[in-house]
Design an enzyme around this catalytic site. Structure first.
Site, PDB file in Angstrom:
ATOM      1  N   ARG A  83       0.711  -1.704   0.318  1.00 57.79           N
ATOM      2  CA  ARG A  83      -0.053   0.367   0.399  1.00 57.79           C
ATOM      3  C   ARG A  83       0.439   0.977   0.543  1.00 57.79           C
ATOM      4  NH1 ARG A  83      -5.036   1.498   2.919  1.00 57.79           N
ATOM      5  NH2 ARG A  83      -5.381   3.926   2.173  1.00 57.79           N
ATOM      6  N   ARG A  93      -7.117   0.815  -3.816  1.00 56.56           N
ATOM      7  CA  ARG A  93      -6.251   0.604  -2.213  1.00 56.56           C
ATOM      8  C   ARG A  93      -5.798  -0.675  -3.029  1.00 56.56           C
ATOM      9  NH1 ARG A  93      -8.783   3.156   1.192  1.00 56.56           N
ATOM     10  NH2 ARG A  93      -8.765   4.491  -0.391  1.00 56.56           N
ATOM     11  N   ASP A  96      -6.554  -2.520   2.374  1.00 57.34           N
ATOM     12  CA  ASP A  96      -7.012  -1.562   3.785  1.00 57.34           C
ATOM     13  C   ASP A  96      -7.705  -2.723   5.412  1.00 57.34           C
ATOM     14  OD1 ASP A  96      -7.805   1.133   3.759  1.00 57.34           O
ATOM     15  OD2 ASP A  96     -10.058   1.684   2.681  1.00 57.34           O
ATOM     16  N   ASP A  98      -9.081  -2.207   8.570  1.00 60.61           N
ATOM     17  CA  ASP A  98     -10.410  -0.731   9.674  1.00 60.61           C
ATOM     18  C   ASP A  98     -10.415  -1.562  10.695  1.00 60.61           C
ATOM     19  OD1 ASP A  98     -10.251   1.348   7.434  1.00 60.61           O
ATOM     20  OD2 ASP A  98     -11.360   0.355   6.559  1.00 60.61           O
TER      21      ASP A  98
HETATM   22  C1  ROI Z   1     -13.065   3.979  -1.496  1.00 68.98           C
HETATM   23  C2  ROI Z   1     -13.703   3.403  -0.490  1.00 68.98           C
HETATM   24  C3  ROI Z   1     -14.374   4.117   0.604  1.00 68.98           C
HETATM   25  N1  ROI Z   1     -15.544   3.008  -1.851  1.00 68.98           N
HETATM   26  C4  ROI Z   1     -14.678   1.611  -0.763  1.00 68.98           C
HETATM   27  N2  ROI Z   1     -15.957   1.063  -1.329  1.00 68.98           N
HETATM   28  C5  ROI Z   1     -16.239  -0.505  -1.739  1.00 68.98           C
HETATM   29  N3  ROI Z   1     -16.886  -0.989  -2.268  1.00 68.98           N
HETATM   30  N4  ROI Z   1     -15.623  -1.722  -0.692  1.00 68.98           N
HETATM   31  C6  ROI Z   1     -14.946  -0.586   0.471  1.00 68.98           C
HETATM   32  O1  ROI Z   1     -14.105  -1.330   0.910  1.00 68.98           O
HETATM   33  C7  ROI Z   1     -14.551   0.528  -0.215  1.00 68.98           C
HETATM   34  N5  ROI Z   1     -13.066   1.237   0.546  1.00 68.98           N
HETATM   35  C8  ROI Z   1     -13.271   2.579   0.361  1.00 68.98           C
HETATM   36  O2  ROI Z   1     -12.552   3.284   1.268  1.00 68.98           O
END
Ligand code: ROI
Length: 161
Positions: A83, A93, A96, A98
């Protein structure tokens, strides 16, 4: 030990492999046990539409790590998997990770807000979370099932195991 729920997402560089690699790394964190993992789900990007579909999942961890220690460990996994932190806001990305929930704690640190600020209305978080924690109650007392009822599944696709 605290029960923590982690949201995983990727839409670059082989997203399914990115999530599988991240899940393996989560299981190796010090003082941490990978307790459950949801199915993988694909969905259209929330936000700028000109990017690939996302692959998402949720994992349950039991950890001795403190919240910011866990955050540092998650960011190290993201970096290890390529990343680039300068990612544009809401852009594509590689990975992620979280922190959605940290036990029943509410945290409001400049680096970390828990419960995750956006989790309440995101099908790509709520459905995988409900798959592994269907009776969950959020720190504010709301049952997860109530959030699900208000958040349509539409557009989400569960990948076969
Ligand atoms: C860009 C943003 C808001 N959109 C996303 N949209 C989807 N479908 N899944 C995600 O994990 C995700 N993550 C994000 O950070």
């Amino acid at each position: 030990m605290e029960r923590v729920y982690i949201g995983l997402g990727s839409n670059l560089a082989e997203p399914v492999s990115q999530l599988r690699g991240a899940l393996a790394a989560l299981g190796e964190l010090p003082g941490t046990r990978l307790a459950a993992v949801s199915s993988l789900y694909t969905s259209d990007p929330l936000g700028p539409p000109d990017q690939p579909r996302y692959v998402n999942a949720v994992a349950a961890l039991d950890t001795e790590l403190a919240p910011l220690e866990l955050l540092d460990a998650l960011q190290a996994i993201e970096l290890a998997q390529g990343r680039v932190r300068k990612d544009e806001r809401w852009g594509p990305r590689t990975l992620d990770l979280d922190i959605l929930l940290f036990g029943q704690h509410r945290l409001d640190d400049p680096r970390l807000q828990v419960p995750h600020y956006h989790m309440h209305a995101r099908a790509f978080v709520l459905y995988p979370l409900a798959e592994i924690a269907e009776d969950l109650q959020l720190p504010d007392g709301r049952p997860l099932q109530a959030l699900l009822a208000a958040c349509p599944f539409e557009g989400l696709e569960r990948l076969p195991d």
